[in-house]
Write an enzyme that holds these catalytic residues in place. Structure first.
Site, PDB file in Angstrom:
ATOM      1  N   CYS A   1      31.079  30.346  10.622  1.00  0.00           N
ATOM      2  CA  CYS A   1      31.087  30.406   9.158  1.00  0.00           C
ATOM      3  C   CYS A   1      30.194  29.305   8.606  1.00  0.00           C
ATOM      4  O   CYS A   1      30.247  28.165   9.079  1.00  0.00           O
ATOM      5  CB  CYS A   1      32.523  30.240   8.645  1.00  0.00           C
ATOM      6  SG  CYS A   1      32.670  30.334   6.852  1.00  0.00           S
TER       7      CYS A   1
ATOM      8  N   HIS B   1      35.812  39.162   7.569  1.00  0.00           N
ATOM      9  CA  HIS B   1      35.549  37.726   7.441  1.00  0.00           C
ATOM     10  C   HIS B   1      35.092  37.391   6.022  1.00  0.00           C
ATOM     11  O   HIS B   1      35.630  36.479   5.381  1.00  0.00           O
ATOM     12  CB  HIS B   1      34.477  37.311   8.463  1.00  0.00           C
ATOM     13  CG  HIS B   1      34.034  35.887   8.343  1.00  0.00           C
ATOM     14  ND1 HIS B   1      34.156  34.969   9.367  1.00  0.00           N
ATOM     15  CD2 HIS B   1      33.450  35.198   7.316  1.00  0.00           C
ATOM     16  CE1 HIS B   1      33.695  33.794   8.965  1.00  0.00           C
ATOM     17  NE2 HIS B   1      33.252  33.910   7.727  1.00  0.00           N
ATOM     18  N   GLU B   2      34.112  38.144   5.514  1.00  0.00           N
ATOM     19  CA  GLU B   2      33.545  37.815   4.202  1.00  0.00           C
ATOM     20  C   GLU B   2      34.548  38.069   3.084  1.00  0.00           C
ATOM     21  O   GLU B   2      34.659  37.267   2.157  1.00  0.00           O
ATOM     22  CB  GLU B   2      32.255  38.612   3.964  1.00  0.00           C
ATOM     23  CG  GLU B   2      31.123  38.298   4.941  1.00  0.00           C
ATOM     24  CD  GLU B   2      30.783  36.818   5.049  1.00  0.00           C
ATOM     25  OE1 GLU B   2      31.016  36.066   4.089  1.00  0.00           O
ATOM     26  OE2 GLU B   2      30.300  36.411   6.115  1.00  0.00           O
TER      27      GLU B   2
ATOM     28  N   HIS C   1      37.152  35.423   2.373  1.00  0.00           N
ATOM     29  CA  HIS C   1      36.730  34.292   1.547  1.00  0.00           C
ATOM     30  C   HIS C   1      37.159  34.476   0.083  1.00  0.00           C
ATOM     31  O   HIS C   1      37.396  33.496  -0.625  1.00  0.00           O
ATOM     32  CB  HIS C   1      35.201  34.143   1.581  1.00  0.00           C
ATOM     33  CG  HIS C   1      34.688  33.396   2.775  1.00  0.00           C
ATOM     34  ND1 HIS C   1      34.968  32.082   3.004  1.00  0.00           N
ATOM     35  CD2 HIS C   1      33.874  33.788   3.798  1.00  0.00           C
ATOM     36  CE1 HIS C   1      34.352  31.679   4.127  1.00  0.00           C
ATOM     37  NE2 HIS C   1      33.690  32.705   4.629  1.00  0.00           N
TER      38      HIS C   1
HETATM   39 NI    NI Z   1      32.473  32.536   6.311  1.00  0.00          NI
END
Ligand code: NI
Length: 186
Positions: free
Chosen positions: A106, A148-149, A152
Protein backbone atom coordinates in the site's frame (compact mmCIF):
# COMPACT_ATOMS: atom_id res chain seq x y z
CA UNK A 1 -2.14 21.20 -14.88
CA UNK A 2 -2.52 18.19 -12.65
CA UNK A 3 -0.56 18.14 -9.41
CA UNK A 4 1.19 15.34 -7.58
CA UNK A 5 -0.45 15.26 -4.17
CA UNK A 6 1.11 14.43 -0.79
CA UNK A 7 0.42 10.91 0.50
CA UNK A 8 -1.14 10.20 3.89
CA UNK A 9 0.62 7.37 5.69
CA UNK A 10 -0.74 4.83 8.17
CA UNK A 11 -1.40 6.52 11.48
CA UNK A 12 -2.84 9.67 9.93
CA UNK A 13 -6.48 10.13 11.06
CA UNK A 14 -7.66 10.80 7.47
CA UNK A 15 -7.04 7.11 6.70
CA UNK A 16 -9.19 5.96 9.62
CA UNK A 17 -12.49 7.64 8.87
CA UNK A 18 -15.26 6.68 6.49
CA UNK A 19 -15.03 8.94 3.44
CA UNK A 20 -17.94 11.09 2.26
CA UNK A 21 -20.02 10.19 -0.82
CA UNK A 22 -19.12 11.98 -4.05
CA UNK A 23 -21.30 14.97 -4.88
CA UNK A 24 -21.73 14.86 -8.66
CA UNK A 25 -22.91 18.50 -8.67
CA UNK A 26 -19.30 19.44 -7.89
CA UNK A 27 -18.15 18.09 -11.26
CA UNK A 28 -15.25 20.50 -11.77
CA UNK A 29 -13.64 19.76 -8.42
CA UNK A 30 -14.24 16.02 -8.92
CA UNK A 31 -12.48 16.15 -12.30
CA UNK A 32 -9.57 18.06 -10.78
CA UNK A 33 -9.31 15.55 -7.92
CA UNK A 34 -9.22 12.60 -10.34
CA UNK A 35 -6.62 14.30 -12.57
CA UNK A 36 -4.42 14.93 -9.53
CA UNK A 37 -4.90 11.36 -8.29
CA UNK A 38 -3.81 10.02 -11.69
CA UNK A 39 -0.71 12.23 -11.67
CA UNK A 40 0.03 11.06 -8.11
CA UNK A 41 -0.39 7.37 -8.97
CA UNK A 42 1.74 7.77 -12.10
CA UNK A 43 4.51 9.23 -9.94
CA UNK A 44 4.60 6.04 -7.83
CA UNK A 45 6.77 3.14 -8.81
CA UNK A 46 4.69 0.22 -10.15
CA UNK A 47 1.66 0.90 -7.97
CA UNK A 48 -1.80 -0.16 -8.99
CA UNK A 49 -4.41 1.89 -7.19
CA UNK A 50 -5.08 4.94 -5.09
CA UNK A 51 -8.05 6.02 -2.97
CA UNK A 52 -8.84 9.70 -2.33
CA UNK A 53 -8.30 9.52 1.47
CA UNK A 54 -4.67 8.59 0.71
CA UNK A 55 -4.22 12.09 -0.73
CA UNK A 56 -6.02 13.75 2.20
CA UNK A 57 -9.37 14.03 0.39
CA UNK A 58 -12.09 12.23 2.32
CA UNK A 59 -14.30 11.35 -0.63
CA UNK A 60 -15.41 7.98 -1.99
CA UNK A 61 -13.19 7.99 -5.09
CA UNK A 62 -10.80 5.24 -6.21
CA UNK A 63 -8.58 4.99 -9.28
CA UNK A 64 -6.70 1.88 -10.39
CA UNK A 65 -5.21 0.16 -13.40
CA UNK A 66 -3.69 -3.27 -13.76
CA UNK A 67 -0.75 -3.62 -16.15
CA UNK A 68 -0.59 -6.82 -18.20
CA UNK A 69 2.11 -7.98 -15.83
CA UNK A 70 2.33 -6.25 -12.46
CA UNK A 71 5.42 -5.83 -10.36
CA UNK A 72 6.82 -9.10 -9.06
CA UNK A 73 5.84 -8.15 -5.51
CA UNK A 74 2.35 -9.39 -6.30
CA UNK A 75 1.38 -12.99 -6.97
CA UNK A 76 -0.82 -11.95 -9.85
CA UNK A 77 -3.06 -14.74 -11.09
CA UNK A 78 -4.01 -13.15 -14.38
CA UNK A 79 -2.21 -11.30 -17.11
CA UNK A 80 -5.40 -9.51 -18.14
CA UNK A 81 -4.78 -5.79 -18.08
CA UNK A 82 -7.40 -3.40 -16.75
CA UNK A 83 -7.21 0.14 -18.15
CA UNK A 84 -7.29 3.15 -15.86
CA UNK A 85 -10.67 3.04 -14.13
CA UNK A 86 -12.28 5.66 -11.88
CA UNK A 87 -14.78 4.49 -9.26
CA UNK A 88 -17.08 6.93 -7.46
CA UNK A 89 -19.14 5.68 -4.50
CA UNK A 90 -18.19 2.03 -5.14
CA UNK A 91 -20.00 -0.77 -3.31
CA UNK A 92 -18.52 -4.27 -3.25
CA UNK A 93 -20.61 -7.41 -2.92
CA UNK A 94 -18.94 -10.83 -2.60
CA UNK A 95 -20.27 -13.36 -5.12
CA UNK A 96 -18.67 -16.30 -3.34
CA UNK A 97 -17.80 -17.18 0.26
CA UNK A 98 -14.32 -18.25 -0.81
CA UNK A 99 -11.39 -16.12 0.29
CA UNK A 100 -7.77 -16.60 -0.76
CA UNK A 101 -4.56 -15.19 0.65
CA UNK A 102 -2.36 -13.04 -1.57
CA UNK A 103 0.36 -10.43 -1.23
CA UNK A 104 -0.56 -6.78 -0.88
CA UNK A 105 1.28 -3.54 -0.41
CA UNK A 106 0.00 0.00 0.00
CA UNK A 107 1.29 3.45 -0.91
CA UNK A 108 0.28 4.60 2.58
CA UNK A 109 2.42 1.89 4.23
CA UNK A 110 5.77 2.34 2.50
CA UNK A 111 8.13 -0.60 2.05
CA UNK A 112 5.93 -3.21 3.76
CA UNK A 113 3.87 -6.06 2.35
CA UNK A 114 1.81 -8.89 3.77
CA UNK A 115 -0.58 -11.70 2.89
CA UNK A 116 -4.24 -10.76 3.04
CA UNK A 117 -7.32 -12.97 2.64
CA UNK A 118 -9.78 -11.54 0.07
CA UNK A 119 -12.92 -12.74 -1.64
CA UNK A 120 -12.04 -14.38 -4.94
CA UNK A 121 -15.19 -13.30 -6.79
CA UNK A 122 -17.01 -10.01 -6.31
CA UNK A 123 -19.16 -7.44 -8.01
CA UNK A 124 -18.51 -3.74 -7.69
CA UNK A 125 -21.32 -1.25 -8.30
CA UNK A 126 -20.08 2.30 -8.83
CA UNK A 127 -20.60 5.56 -10.67
CA UNK A 128 -18.28 7.01 -13.26
CA UNK A 129 -17.16 10.61 -12.95
CA UNK A 130 -20.19 11.77 -14.98
CA UNK A 131 -22.59 10.17 -12.49
CA UNK A 132 -23.54 7.18 -14.66
CA UNK A 133 -23.90 3.88 -12.80
CA UNK A 134 -21.81 0.85 -13.78
CA UNK A 135 -21.02 -2.65 -12.54
CA UNK A 136 -17.80 -4.64 -12.72
CA UNK A 137 -17.60 -8.35 -11.95
CA UNK A 138 -14.08 -9.33 -10.93
CA UNK A 139 -12.15 -12.39 -9.85
CA UNK A 140 -8.69 -13.12 -8.45
CA UNK A 141 -6.15 -10.33 -8.49
CA UNK A 142 -8.61 -7.82 -9.95
CA UNK A 143 -11.09 -8.59 -7.14
CA UNK A 144 -8.25 -8.21 -4.61
CA UNK A 145 -7.33 -4.76 -5.94
CA UNK A 146 -10.94 -3.59 -5.74
CA UNK A 147 -11.34 -4.83 -2.15
CA UNK A 148 -8.06 -3.22 -1.04
CA UNK A 149 -8.87 0.16 -2.60
CA UNK A 150 -12.52 0.28 -1.50
CA UNK A 151 -11.49 -0.62 2.08
CA UNK A 152 -9.64 2.72 2.14
CA UNK A 153 -13.01 4.46 1.82
CA UNK A 154 -14.11 2.89 5.10
CA UNK A 155 -10.92 3.61 7.00
CA UNK A 156 -9.56 0.06 6.63
CA UNK A 157 -5.94 -0.70 5.71
CA UNK A 158 -4.69 -4.12 4.57
CA UNK A 159 -2.99 -5.03 7.89
CA UNK A 160 -6.44 -4.78 9.53
CA UNK A 161 -7.59 -7.60 7.23
CA UNK A 162 -4.58 -9.85 7.79
CA UNK A 163 -5.14 -13.06 9.73
CA UNK A 164 -1.44 -14.04 9.91
CA UNK A 165 0.72 -11.07 10.88
CA UNK A 166 3.83 -13.24 10.61
CA UNK A 167 3.71 -12.63 6.84
CA UNK A 168 4.02 -8.85 7.30
CA UNK A 169 7.49 -7.70 6.31
CA UNK A 170 9.67 -5.44 4.24
CA UNK A 171 9.25 -5.76 0.48
CA UNK A 172 12.95 -5.95 -0.28
CA UNK A 173 13.43 -8.71 2.26
CA UNK A 174 10.43 -10.72 1.08
CA UNK A 175 10.62 -10.30 -2.70
CA UNK A 176 14.35 -10.71 -3.14
CA UNK A 177 15.07 -13.26 -0.43
CA UNK A 178 12.09 -15.58 -0.36
CA UNK A 179 12.01 -18.23 -3.08
CA UNK A 180 8.35 -19.00 -2.35
CA UNK A 181 7.34 -15.63 -3.76
CA UNK A 182 8.86 -16.57 -7.08
CA UNK A 183 6.83 -19.76 -7.06
CA UNK A 184 3.68 -17.77 -6.32
CA UNK A 185 4.32 -15.53 -9.29
CA UNK A 186 4.91 -18.37 -11.72
NI1 NI B 1 -3.68 0.99 -0.19
Amino acid sequence: MASILPIARMGNPILKRAADPVDFDQRKSLEALVANMIATLDAQNERIGLAAPQVFISQRVVIYRIPARSHQRYAQDTLDAVPLTVLCNPVITPLSDIREEGWEACISIPKLMGKVPRYTHIRCDFFSIDGVSHMIEATGFHARVLQHECDHLDGILYPHQMTDLSTLGFEDEIVSKNANIELDIV
